[in-house]
Design an enzyme around this catalytic site. Structure first.
Site: not given
Length: 435
Positions: A313, A70
């Site tokens: 993931d 992120r």
């Protein structure tokens, strides 16, 4: 464990006594100078800190080919440092960071920023993945060559979260990376078949009245791309494969010698679309959770080797992106701190298979030469120690990630990471992060 609860000592040697390397007979390992200096019985090293390995299994440090960190842009959900800490606690020594940051990692400058943040954190090796297209928009190729030549030495490129839907652009990308043996990692989703989709298309979606995401949307893109990869002679990697039909497409491609690899996530190996019946957005993910029949096919394909690796993931989200109505929730689940436990639950103590699917093969695909090697004299000391007898109940509040969107909350899973070493330096000891 003995005398290792107060944190690591930079530069110190570590003597691990009586550990089972990949499940074999107990042996001692001496870690010094960044490598496994010695392996054998009755080892001694003056001044070395002793780790009691009785009952523990030593695995090569885990490698994740599919992590969302992120940063830059969504540090409220995760940072490179917090994600690295979560990875170390999960037994990882290397992770590949996906490109869907803000700004997108589609230039040499952004991938070098992520790479440097990983080096500063020093908890795992962070290898950036570059975007295939500018801004993940699917319209023109990003600076693939510049990213490959940057300090980050990018070798995997992906628009994950978005499919490279244009076949001409996909072909050009495959041709471009062939020059430096790069890999295009495809998010296989034909967008015209998934518009408005909320979950797997099937009996459960019909019952719940939610728009379905058909399996063929994944399978059609994989079929197209293996043909393109075969035509070009380049390397293709399929992200988060999720259907039985995709397994068969992959099986056929491998029989023909296509240079294709594929990953499956822990959640697609354990959870089914029935979880959506709770309308709890923590179970919303892309690709969606599939049927029990798909889960069975994925497990068999992983054991057989049709599916090459397990990748998490890991997709952290801020509370407001998950604690909302199902339709408005962002897709994605945490995975780094629980992946090995899920694999132990699914496969049992098949240590060599786990090492192959979670360390050796992903390291080879990513070109991470220091990782994915069984602990042995002269090998970089990237390893993790697992207590297979331990069981733990997953508490989101105890996880290192800044986000809390784990689908395993309240589940009791086998295995506990006791220690993780990166080039001989501990990042986790006694199940706790060293820093």
């Amino acid at each position: 464990m003995t005398d290792v609860t107060t944190g690591g000592d930079p530069g110190a040697a570590y003597l691990i006594r009586g550990v089972r390397v990949v499940g074999a007979e107990p042996t001692d390992l001496l870690l010094a100078g960044g490598v496994v200096a010695e392996a054998g019985h009755g080892l001694a090293a003056r001044g070395a800190r002793v780790v009691d390995g009785d009952g523990l299994v030593a695995l090569p440090g885990l490698v994740d080919l599919h992590t969302h960190l992120r940063e830059p842009g969504r540090e409220d959900a995760e940072t490179v440092e917090s994600g690295s800490r979560a990875a170390a606690l999960g037994g990882y020594t290397a992770v590949c960071a996906m490109a869907n940051t803000s700004p997108v990692a589609d230039t040499a400058g952004v991938v070098e920023q992520v790479w440097r943040l990983g080096r500063e954190a020093g908890l795992v090796d962070v290898q950036p993945i570059g975007a295939v297209t500018v801004g993940l928009a699917g319209e023109r190729l990003a600076e693939l060559g510049a990213m490959a030549e940057s300090a980050a030495r990018v070798r995997i490129f992906s628009d994950d979260g978005h499919c490279v839907a244009d076949p001409r652009l996909m072909r050009r990308a495959l041709e471009y990376v062939k020059a430096f043996d790069g890999v295009i990692a495809q998010h296989a989703e034909e967008p015209r078949l998934t518009e408005g989709a909320q979950m797997h298309e099937g009996e459960v979606s019909t019952r719940l009245g939610l728009t379905g995401w058909p399996a063929v949307a994944e399978e059609a893109i994989i079929a197209r791309d293996v043909l393109l990869a075969e035509h070009v002679g380049s390397r293709l990697h399929v992200c988060h494969l999720s259907t039985a039909g995709s397994v068969e497409v992959l099986r056929h491609a491998k029989k023909r010698g296509v240079r294709v690899t594929a990953e499956v996530t822990p959640h697609h190996l354990l959870l089914t679309d029935e979880r959506a019946a709770s309308y709890d957005p923590v179970f919303k993910v892309n690709p969606p959770l599939r049927t029990a029949a798909d889960v069975t096919a994925l497990r068999a394909a992983l054991v057989e080797g049709i599916i090459d690796i397990v990748a998490t993931d890991h997709a952290p989200h801020a509370l407001e992106d998950k604690e909302c109505e199902w339709a408005y929730a962002r897709p994605g689940m945490l995975g780094l701190e629980t992946a090995l436990s899920v694999l132990l639950d699914v496969l049992g103590e098949r240590w060599d298979l786990i090492a192959e699917r979670m360390s050796r093969t992903p390291a080879r695909i990513a070109g991470l030469a220091e990782h994915g090697r069984n602990p042995a004299p002269g090998v970089p000391a990237n390893l993790t120690l697992v207590d297979p007898a331990a069981r733990r109940t997953i508490d989101p509040g105890e996880q290192a990630s800044r986000s809390r969107n784990t689908p395993y909350a309240g589940l009791t899973l086998p295995g506990r990471i006791v220690a993780t070493f990166l080039r001989g330096e501990p990042t986790v000891l006694d199940g706790k992060a060293v820093r």
